[in-house]
Design an enzyme around this catalytic site. Structure first.
Site, PDB file in Angstrom:
ATOM      1  N   ARG A   1       0.842  -1.212   0.000  1.00  0.00           N
ATOM      2  CA  ARG A   1       0.000   0.000   0.000  1.00  0.00           C
ATOM      3  C   ARG A   1       0.872   1.256   0.000  1.00  0.00           C
ATOM      4  NH1 ARG A   1      -1.815  -3.462  -1.044  1.00  0.00           N
ATOM      5  NH2 ARG A   1      -3.589  -4.660  -0.353  1.00  0.00           N
TER       6      ARG A   1
ATOM      7  N   SER B   1     -10.673  -0.266   3.602  1.00  0.00           N
ATOM      8  CA  SER B   1      -9.816  -0.421   4.794  1.00  0.00           C
ATOM      9  C   SER B   1      -9.289   0.938   5.219  1.00  0.00           C
ATOM     10  CB  SER B   1      -8.630  -1.327   4.488  1.00  0.00           C
ATOM     11  OG  SER B   1      -9.085  -2.561   4.028  1.00  0.00           O
TER      12      SER B   1
ATOM     13  N   GLU C   1      -4.472   4.083   6.193  1.00  0.00           N
ATOM     14  CA  GLU C   1      -4.260   3.859   4.759  1.00  0.00           C
ATOM     15  C   GLU C   1      -4.903   5.000   3.958  1.00  0.00           C
ATOM     16  OE1 GLU C   1      -5.216  -0.198   3.279  1.00  0.00           O
ATOM     17  OE2 GLU C   1      -6.225   0.824   1.629  1.00  0.00           O
TER      18      GLU C   1
END
Ligand SMILES: Cc1cc2nc3c(=O)[nH]c(=O)nc-3n(C[C@H](O)[C@H](O)[C@H](O)COP(=O)(O)OP(=O)(O)OC[C@H]3O[C@@H](n4cnc5c(N)ncnc54)[C@H](O)[C@@H]3O)c2cc1C
Length: 334
Positions: A160, A234, A330
């Site tokens: 990520r 998320s 994130e």
């Protein structure tokens, strides 16, 4: 390019937060990108708004990326090189690849957002990541007013993560991405949930299409649809911790799941950590944690970005207190 003032960003973010942008413009063609330096600053680039949390009115200019188009650059017996403009919808690209029988994107079906955002956090799901197929990323450097093309290696991809989330954060406008897709797909069914879903579907003839369908089925059953319940997927990354720390924690929490990253490092699912702190299904006003998925913060209607930000902070503190692990967000916070 038409410049608008005082525009609500409500239709442009999947959390469904209603804040205003001082200036707003849609980028529909590459020439528009050349005009950016003459426009109000600071500049914020917006794709599908599926990985942002808007916590305050946005000062300066929001540029909505609507660059469209796909070009087959090259092909040989085994691969195609497809250049895709950054404003194309990611899932439409996945479907296009599947229709052509090209492999590489099928495990990433149904991820919201645009193609241009895919390299930024190296989107990933079900055992695949964007970096597995990205050959090149082309962007305009906003202050230097120059165009650049980075190879896969230049992008500094990680979990990520990429150079576009680090050194080049907020400094570039990604205009297109080149993907190398396989004409003889090697199917990636290793992820447990995919195997189970394929079995449930009774799929005997495996193809990129059946894999994508399995992924679509799993995602639709597990994740809230932003059109129904505001969310950005998320909210936190899965923390990577030293194996020594993991082993100590395991003694206190024997059920703690993990994935080995290397001999020294272990990844722990953030959803499990958050759930253990009692947050799953939590709701305060309209800000909450999804009832089936502790990693997903949700807006039940009129939550503000600030409220969701505060909730995410409380989650970080409680996980830190219980496990001495600090989950990293994130989602990009504006
Ligand atoms: C229900 C749901 C499920 C999700 N599942 C996953 C998943 O499985 N895996 C995963 O990795 N992600 C997932 N996400 C997160 C999200 O879909 C991805 O991060 C996606 O790539 C974001 O794309 P976007 O166009 O919406 O980006 P935006 O939210 O518009 O932007 C995100 C960031 O990238 C920057 N940016 C966007 N486009 C450009 C550009 N062209 N040039 C420069 N900067 C740009 C923005 O400034 C911002 O900082 C999920 C989100 C939701 C809502």
């Amino acid at each position: 390019m038409q410049l608008q003032q005082n525009i609500s960003l409500l239709p442009y973010n999947t959390f469904g937060i209603d804040v205003r942008a001082e200036y707003f413009a849609a980028v529909e063609q590459l020439q528009d990108v050349d005009e950016i330096s003459a426009l109000p600053h600071p500049v914020h680039i917006l794709g599908g708004g599926s990985n942002i949390l808007l916590t305050a009115p946005v000062k300066g200019l929001v540029l909505h990326n609507r660059l469209k188009g796909k070009t087959l650059l090259q092909e040989n017996d085994s691969h195609v090189w497809l250049q895709v403009q950054a404003g194309e919808v990611w899932h439409s690209l996945v479907l296009y690849a599947i229709d052509n029988g090209w492999g590489g994107l099928e495990n990433l079906a149904l991820i919201p957002g645009t193609v241009g955002a895919s390299p930024i956090q190296n989107i990933g799901a079900y055992g695949a990541e964007a970096r597995d197929t990205i050959e090149q990323v082309t962007f305009r450097h906003l202050s230097e007013k120059t165009m650049h093309t980075f190879s896969n290696a230049d992008c500094g991809f990680g979990y990520r993560d990429s150079i576009f989330k680090g050194e080049l954060k907020d400094k570039v406008f990604i205009t297109s991405v080149v993907f190398k897709l396989s004409k003889h797909p090697v199917l990636n069914t290793g992820y447990g949930a995919i195997e189970q879903e394929l079995e449930r579907m009774g799929a005997t003839d495996l193809s990129v299409k059946t894999i994508a369908q399995a992924v679509i089925n799993i995602r639709s059953s597990k994740l809230p649809d932003p059109a129904v319940l505001g969310n950005a997927g998320s909210f936190f990354k899965n923390p990577t911790i030293p194996r020594v720390q993991y082993e100590k924690l395991l003694a206190a929490f024997p059920a703690m799941p993990h994935y080995s990253v290397s001999n020294e490092l272990v990844k722990v699912p953030a959803a499990w950590l958050i759930e253990q702190c009692g947050w799953k299904g939590y709701r305060n006003g309209d800000a909450g944690v999804h009832k089936n998925q502790a990693l997903v913060l949700v807006n039940y209607g009129a939550a503000t970005g600030e409220e969701l930000w505060r909730l995410s902070g409380e989650i970080v503190v409680s996980v830190k207190e219980k496990f001495n692990i600090e989950p990293e967000r994130e989602v990009q916070v504006w």
